[in-house]
Design a protein around this motif. Sequence first.
Motif, PDB file in Angstrom:
ATOM      1  N   THR A   1      10.590   1.966  52.137  1.00 14.37           N
ATOM      2  CA  THR A   1      10.451   1.723  50.582  1.00 14.37           C
ATOM      3  C   THR A   1      11.281   0.397  50.240  1.00 14.37           C
ATOM      4  OG1 THR A   1      10.222   2.261  48.397  1.00 14.37           O
ATOM      5  CG2 THR A   1      11.618   3.628  49.811  1.00 14.37           C
TER       6      THR A   1
ATOM      7  N   TRP B   1      11.839   5.653  41.925  1.00 13.04           N
ATOM      8  CA  TRP B   1      10.914   4.716  42.864  1.00 13.04           C
ATOM      9  C   TRP B   1      10.510   5.363  44.136  1.00 13.04           C
ATOM     10  CZ3 TRP B   1       9.669   0.031  41.045  1.00 13.04           C
ATOM     11  CH2 TRP B   1       9.220  -0.895  41.978  1.00 13.04           C
TER      12      TRP B   1
ATOM     13  N   THR C   1       6.966   6.387  45.545  1.00 11.00           N
ATOM     14  CA  THR C   1       6.345   5.542  46.668  1.00 11.00           C
ATOM     15  C   THR C   1       5.622   6.368  47.494  1.00 11.00           C
ATOM     16  OG1 THR C   1       8.060   4.280  46.654  1.00 11.00           O
ATOM     17  CG2 THR C   1       6.905   4.193  48.745  1.00 11.00           C
TER      18      THR C   1
ATOM     19  N   MET D   1       2.760   2.790  40.272  1.00  6.33           N
ATOM     20  CA  MET D   1       3.223   3.563  41.482  1.00  6.33           C
ATOM     21  C   MET D   1       2.903   5.072  41.249  1.00  6.33           C
ATOM     22  SD  MET D   1       6.077   1.262  43.074  1.00  6.33           S
ATOM     23  CE  MET D   1       6.959   2.797  44.026  1.00  6.33           C
TER      24      MET D   1
END
Length: 237
Positions: free
Chosen positions: A155, A140, A144, A221
């Motif tokens: 984030t 993740w 980002t 993303m």
Amino acid sequence: MSASSELRPRPLLPGGVPRSSRGLLAAVAALLAVVALSDLFAVFAGVRIHLLIDGDHGFATAPQQELDNAYSLYETAGNLQSMTYVPCAVLFVVWFYRMRRDTGLLAPDRFRNGPGWAVAAWVIPLAQFWMPYRVAVDMWGASTPLPDDDEPYRTSIWPVNLWWGLFVFSTLFGRYAESGYEDAETLGQVRDAVVQYIAADILDIAAAAAAVYFAVRLTTMQRLKASEGPYRTAVSG
């Protein structure tokens, strides 16, 4: 685009550009939906058993033939859950590994462990309740975009936390409900265990929905960062 961002050179993403498979993501989402439907069927079968068992002055009674039919339906629902869960789990781990491998091209310095841990973390006892979460958090963060104009790097990982929290809680609670159901000797104990099973199945449905959201968000993303570069797109005022 601001003047400062125009003056600052934009580095290329290290290691090449990842190529996420939308087909694999669609297959994972479809199997998670099938798992959720099998859980919903189990909830229906569990509610049927619960309604058949009525309290009568401290004793639980139910028509034997109807109860046998309800037990048979509940067993069918459990078998269906097992049949759908196994292929879904395998495909999800395949997707998880490919995302880890591809996302590593975006920001290799964001990862604490190698790509192999995206698979091994799921099968190591006890570590399986923590290590996949760490890999997911790293993916993740790597997907980002970096902030522009010297903004602080922040984030939000709530989709990861929501998915993992529901997954772990539903897994542990499901094992607890299973042990209670297997040890039940009276209809009253069966009724209580079925209620626990129903709660576990509802949690599993929520976990499946959260897993789909997490997977779609992470893939989106990753693709955006791969196509637009490592920095967040700035909007001129």
